[in-house]
Design a protein around this motif. Structure first.
Motif, PDB file in Angstrom:
ATOM      1  N   ILE A  17      -9.837  30.587  -2.606  1.00  0.00           N
ATOM      2  CA  ILE A  17      -9.509  29.434  -2.429  1.00  0.00           C
ATOM      3  C   ILE A  17      -7.856  29.092  -2.636  1.00  0.00           C
ATOM      4  O   ILE A  17      -7.204  28.297  -1.868  1.00  0.00           O
ATOM      5  N   ASP A  18      -7.103  30.025  -3.502  1.00  0.00           N
ATOM      6  CA  ASP A  18      -5.834  30.000  -3.491  1.00  0.00           C
ATOM      7  C   ASP A  18      -5.107  30.431  -2.189  1.00  0.00           C
ATOM      8  O   ASP A  18      -4.202  29.555  -1.890  1.00  0.00           O
ATOM      9  N   ALA A  19      -5.813  31.335  -1.599  1.00  0.00           N
ATOM     10  CA  ALA A  19      -5.091  31.826  -0.342  1.00  0.00           C
ATOM     11  C   ALA A  19      -5.145  30.478   0.823  1.00  0.00           C
ATOM     12  O   ALA A  19      -4.117  30.337   1.533  1.00  0.00           O
ATOM     13  N   ARG A  20      -6.211  29.845   0.694  1.00  0.00           N
ATOM     14  CA  ARG A  20      -6.610  28.650   1.817  1.00  0.00           C
ATOM     15  C   ARG A  20      -5.633  27.592   1.351  1.00  0.00           C
ATOM     16  O   ARG A  20      -5.178  27.309   2.409  1.00  0.00           O
ATOM     17  N   VAL A  21      -5.402  27.238  -0.021  1.00  0.00           N
ATOM     18  CA  VAL A  21      -4.627  26.288  -0.377  1.00  0.00           C
ATOM     19  C   VAL A  21      -3.122  26.661   0.069  1.00  0.00           C
ATOM     20  O   VAL A  21      -2.292  25.797   0.644  1.00  0.00           O
ATOM     21  N   LYS A  22      -2.738  27.805  -0.246  1.00  0.00           N
ATOM     22  CA  LYS A  22      -1.352  28.350   0.068  1.00  0.00           C
ATOM     23  C   LYS A  22      -1.105  28.180   1.646  1.00  0.00           C
ATOM     24  O   LYS A  22      -0.028  27.643   1.941  1.00  0.00           O
ATOM     25  N   ALA A  23      -1.971  28.574   2.384  1.00  0.00           N
ATOM     26  CA  ALA A  23      -1.905  28.504   3.931  1.00  0.00           C
ATOM     27  C   ALA A  23      -1.333  26.936   4.273  1.00  0.00           C
ATOM     28  O   ALA A  23      -0.896  26.905   5.030  1.00  0.00           O
ATOM     29  N   VAL A  24      -2.323  26.050   3.568  1.00  0.00           N
ATOM     30  CA  VAL A  24      -1.897  24.552   3.979  1.00  0.00           C
ATOM     31  C   VAL A  24      -0.727  24.442   3.417  1.00  0.00           C
ATOM     32  O   VAL A  24       0.294  23.574   4.158  1.00  0.00           O
ATOM     33  N   LEU A  25      -0.234  24.775   2.208  1.00  0.00           N
ATOM     34  CA  LEU A  25       1.110  24.253   1.643  1.00  0.00           C
ATOM     35  C   LEU A  25       2.025  25.105   2.677  1.00  0.00           C
ATOM     36  O   LEU A  25       3.331  24.510   2.873  1.00  0.00           O
ATOM     37  N   ASP A  26       1.905  26.089   3.152  1.00  0.00           N
ATOM     38  CA  ASP A  26       2.936  26.777   3.940  1.00  0.00           C
ATOM     39  C   ASP A  26       2.877  26.082   5.364  1.00  0.00           C
ATOM     40  O   ASP A  26       4.217  25.900   6.077  1.00  0.00           O
ATOM     41  N   HIS A  27       1.765  25.764   6.047  1.00  0.00           N
ATOM     42  CA  HIS A  27       2.094  25.032   7.264  1.00  0.00           C
ATOM     43  C   HIS A  27       2.261  23.596   7.238  1.00  0.00           C
ATOM     44  O   HIS A  27       2.968  22.952   8.119  1.00  0.00           O
ATOM     45  N   GLY A  28       1.959  22.934   6.186  1.00  0.00           N
ATOM     46  CA  GLY A  28       2.597  21.573   5.883  1.00  0.00           C
ATOM     47  C   GLY A  28       1.840  20.455   6.613  1.00  0.00           C
ATOM     48  O   GLY A  28       2.298  19.367   6.525  1.00  0.00           O
ATOM     49  N   ILE A  29       0.640  20.730   7.364  1.00  0.00           N
ATOM     50  CA  ILE A  29       0.215  19.649   7.950  1.00  0.00           C
ATOM     51  C   ILE A  29      -1.147  19.008   7.271  1.00  0.00           C
ATOM     52  O   ILE A  29      -2.304  19.581   7.476  1.00  0.00           O
ATOM     53  N   TYR A  30      -0.580  18.026   6.411  1.00  0.00           N
ATOM     54  CA  TYR A  30      -1.670  17.639   5.388  1.00  0.00           C
ATOM     55  C   TYR A  30      -2.745  16.624   5.971  1.00  0.00           C
ATOM     56  O   TYR A  30      -3.959  16.357   5.548  1.00  0.00           O
ATOM     57  N   ILE A  31      -2.289  16.021   7.368  1.00  0.00           N
ATOM     58  CA  ILE A  31      -3.435  15.141   7.875  1.00  0.00           C
ATOM     59  C   ILE A  31      -3.728  15.801   9.205  1.00  0.00           C
ATOM     60  O   ILE A  31      -2.913  16.279   9.977  1.00  0.00           O
ATOM     61  N   GLY A 249     -10.346   7.041   7.799  1.00  0.00           N
ATOM     62  CA  GLY A 249     -11.538   7.876   7.408  1.00  0.00           C
ATOM     63  C   GLY A 249     -11.515   9.284   7.575  1.00  0.00           C
ATOM     64  O   GLY A 249     -12.574   9.929   7.614  1.00  0.00           O
ATOM     65  N   ARG A 250     -10.323   9.721   7.572  1.00  0.00           N
ATOM     66  CA  ARG A 250     -10.129  11.208   7.753  1.00  0.00           C
ATOM     67  C   ARG A 250     -10.352  12.254   6.495  1.00  0.00           C
ATOM     68  O   ARG A 250     -10.257  11.538   5.147  1.00  0.00           O
ATOM     69  N   LEU A 251     -10.651  13.276   6.873  1.00  0.00           N
ATOM     70  CA  LEU A 251     -10.886  14.351   5.725  1.00  0.00           C
ATOM     71  C   LEU A 251      -9.474  15.003   5.235  1.00  0.00           C
ATOM     72  O   LEU A 251      -8.866  15.186   6.336  1.00  0.00           O
ATOM     73  N   ASP A 252      -8.992  15.190   4.290  1.00  0.00           N
ATOM     74  CA  ASP A 252      -7.662  15.936   3.825  1.00  0.00           C
ATOM     75  C   ASP A 252      -7.764  17.308   4.277  1.00  0.00           C
ATOM     76  O   ASP A 252      -8.972  17.878   4.182  1.00  0.00           O
ATOM     77  N   THR A 253      -6.806  17.835   5.086  1.00  0.00           N
ATOM     78  CA  THR A 253      -6.636  19.201   5.178  1.00  0.00           C
ATOM     79  C   THR A 253      -7.006  20.139   4.057  1.00  0.00           C
ATOM     80  O   THR A 253      -7.521  21.111   4.168  1.00  0.00           O
ATOM     81  N   LEU A 254      -6.296  19.591   2.858  1.00  0.00           N
ATOM     82  CA  LEU A 254      -6.506  20.515   1.716  1.00  0.00           C
ATOM     83  C   LEU A 254      -7.986  20.532   1.266  1.00  0.00           C
ATOM     84  O   LEU A 254      -8.620  21.610   0.969  1.00  0.00           O
ATOM     85  N   GLN A 255      -8.717  19.672   1.629  1.00  0.00           N
ATOM     86  CA  GLN A 255     -10.368  19.362   1.057  1.00  0.00           C
ATOM     87  C   GLN A 255     -10.968  20.391   2.184  1.00  0.00           C
ATOM     88  O   GLN A 255     -11.974  21.060   1.775  1.00  0.00           O
ATOM     89  N   ALA A 256     -10.599  20.244   3.342  1.00  0.00           N
ATOM     90  CA  ALA A 256     -11.212  21.274   4.394  1.00  0.00           C
ATOM     91  C   ALA A 256     -10.794  22.490   4.183  1.00  0.00           C
ATOM     92  O   ALA A 256     -11.826  23.546   4.239  1.00  0.00           O
ATOM     93  N   ALA A 257      -9.701  22.906   3.312  1.00  0.00           N
ATOM     94  CA  ALA A 257      -9.441  24.280   3.291  1.00  0.00           C
ATOM     95  C   ALA A 257     -10.260  24.943   2.097  1.00  0.00           C
ATOM     96  O   ALA A 257     -10.953  25.978   2.109  1.00  0.00           O
ATOM     97  N   ILE A 258     -10.677  24.099   0.979  1.00  0.00           N
ATOM     98  CA  ILE A 258     -11.427  24.144   0.046  1.00  0.00           C
ATOM     99  C   ILE A 258     -12.909  24.527   0.685  1.00  0.00           C
ATOM    100  O   ILE A 258     -13.701  25.436  -0.017  1.00  0.00           O
ATOM    101  N   LEU A 259     -13.439  23.776   1.344  1.00  0.00           N
ATOM    102  CA  LEU A 259     -14.660  23.964   1.910  1.00  0.00           C
ATOM    103  C   LEU A 259     -14.769  25.099   2.578  1.00  0.00           C
ATOM    104  O   LEU A 259     -15.955  25.781   2.600  1.00  0.00           O
ATOM    105  N   LEU A 260     -13.833  25.578   3.406  1.00  0.00           N
ATOM    106  CA  LEU A 260     -13.903  26.772   3.896  1.00  0.00           C
ATOM    107  C   LEU A 260     -14.187  28.013   3.363  1.00  0.00           C
ATOM    108  O   LEU A 260     -14.925  28.918   3.555  1.00  0.00           O
TER     109      LEU A 260
END
Ligand SMILES: *Cc1c(COP(=O)(O)O)cnc(C)c1O
Length: 390
Positions: A17-31, A249-260
């Motif tokens: 989970i940490d790695a997935r969240v970090k990847a989102v924080l790094d690329h910064g595309i939250y939507i 009605g979009r899903l947040d990128t961060l939530q998608a990362a958690i789900l993955l």
């Protein structure tokens, strides 16, 4: 003891989970970041469904499909009497009328026979055939769609329900908010031949994120395309080219990362859920007065809840005893849909749906999750027994 132990799950996969969240924080595309597409692909592969459109919640998933189908005023949409409010709320939100159908007393899922009678009653505008909501008695509603619910993780009876719906030309949306990952006759839920199916990723659902999330599944490419537009304010070529009414009605990128991260262990967790349900069954099968939940032989439940049934007059005593033992519990659901305050304008009577009413008075959900220990299962079973026979 936790009712649902999300911490035990997190402990297992925290580094992923940490790695997935970090990847989102790094690329910064939250939507609508790359994880959204990746997740939709994984969810398609997991379920066997042709198209997946992720969204902000299970409620939005229900709403978006009904919007895509043009459901509105004077339309009748059939929903079960025993479910979470959102199933019927989405219908009412669009000005359509939820027409309530009683449940099967064994599975708690929509009764196919009840559905047939309810459709006939709407068509004939005759509440002597089946209980109708106020609008169904005073005006001619048009039957448009059915939303069966896979309650507590077990699929509804789709062969029978789809046959009735087809006879009357109704669309069917599977509300699998509680049952993504389950199976019906060898096929995965959300890929059972309905026109659309929805899942919820609310944290307490079998596959949950760390916030709100949901998805729609369909085999219909045109519906999938329409949903992608409705999900982003009815966009055309881009989000400032608005060609229809939609929602955010979009899903947040961060939530998608958690789900993955969670999807990687989901199949294993579904197997664990079968083991834990068996533990309870072994410990409680012989307690006089307890009715264990029943899963039909052709179904595989994901056990979103483990709901036993108690004699109505004994439930309060059992709950009081669980409290003294520090054992968490819940009641899904204390009121059937037709008795909820928001639906008072439908003017249903309490006794209209006797199976749903009886369920609301007898169910008790016990602590349940893939990491339930044998000791805790034994403690819960003893406490239920003591409370029942004190
Ligand atoms: C949870 C649930 C929903 C709504 O899902 P959210 O993600 O909470 O909006 C809809 N239907 C049923 C049966 C549910 O259990």
């Amino acid at each position: 003891m936790q009712f649902i132990d999300l911490a035990a799950q997190q402990q297992r996969i925290r580094s992923a989970i940490d790695a997935r969240v970090k990847a989102v924080l790094d690329h910064g595309i939250y939507i609508m970041g790359p994880e959204i597409c990746e997740l939709e692909k994984e969810l398609r592969a997991f379920s066997g469904s042709g198209h997946c459109v992720s969204c902000a919640s299970g409620t939005d998933a229900l709403l978006m499909v009904l919007m895509a189908w043009g459901i509105g005023k004077n339309d009748a949409v059939f929903v079960p009497a025993f479910t979470f409010f959102a199933t019927a709320e989405a219908v009412a939100m669009l000005g359509a009328t939820p027409v309530i159908v009683d449940i099967d007393p064994v599975t708690f899922n929509m009764s196919p026979e009840g559905l047939r009678k309810a459709i006939a009653a709407v068509n004939a505008r005759d509440s002597s055939l089946y209980p109708l909501p106020c609008e169904g008695r005073t005006q001619q509603l048009i039957p448009r769609a059915v939303i069966p619910v896979d309650l507590f993780g077990q699929a509804a009876e789709y062969d029978a329900l789809l046959a009735v719906a087809a006879e009357y030309g109704l669309r069917v949306m599977e509300d699998s908010a509680q049952a993504f990952g389950g199976e019906y006759k060898g096929k995965k839920n959300c890929a059972l031949g309905c026109h659309a199916a929805i899942a919820s990723f609310f944290p307490a659902k079998p596959l949950g994120c760390y916030g709100d999330g949901g998805a729609v599944f369909t085999e219909d490419p045109d519906l999938a395309e329409l949903l992608c537009s409705i999900r982003v304010h009815g966009k055309g070529i881009d989000k400032y080219d608005n060609i229809r009414i939609g929602i955010n009605g979009r899903l947040d990128t961060l939530q998608a990362a958690i789900l993955l991260a969670k999807l990687d262990i989901f199949a294993e967790e579904i197997a664990l859920r079968q083991e834990k349900a068996s533990l309870y069954a072994e410990r409680m099968g012989s307690i006089v007065g307890v009715r264990l939940p029943e899963v039909l032989p052709h179904n595989r439940s994901v056990w979103a809840q483990y709901c036993i049934r108690l004699p109505e007059e004994k439930r309060a005593a059992v709950i009081a005893h669980l409290k003294t033992q520090g054992i968490p519990y819940s009641i899904y659901y204390p009121k059937p849909v037709h008795m909820l305050g928001a639906f008072a304008p439908l003017e249903y009577a309490e006794e209209d749906f006797p199976h749903a009413l009886a369920a609301s008075r007898s169910v008790l959900a016990l602590p349940f999750h893939p990491y339930l220990t044998e000791e805790d299962a034994a403690r819960v079973a003893s406490a239920v027994k003591e409370g029942l026979h004190a």
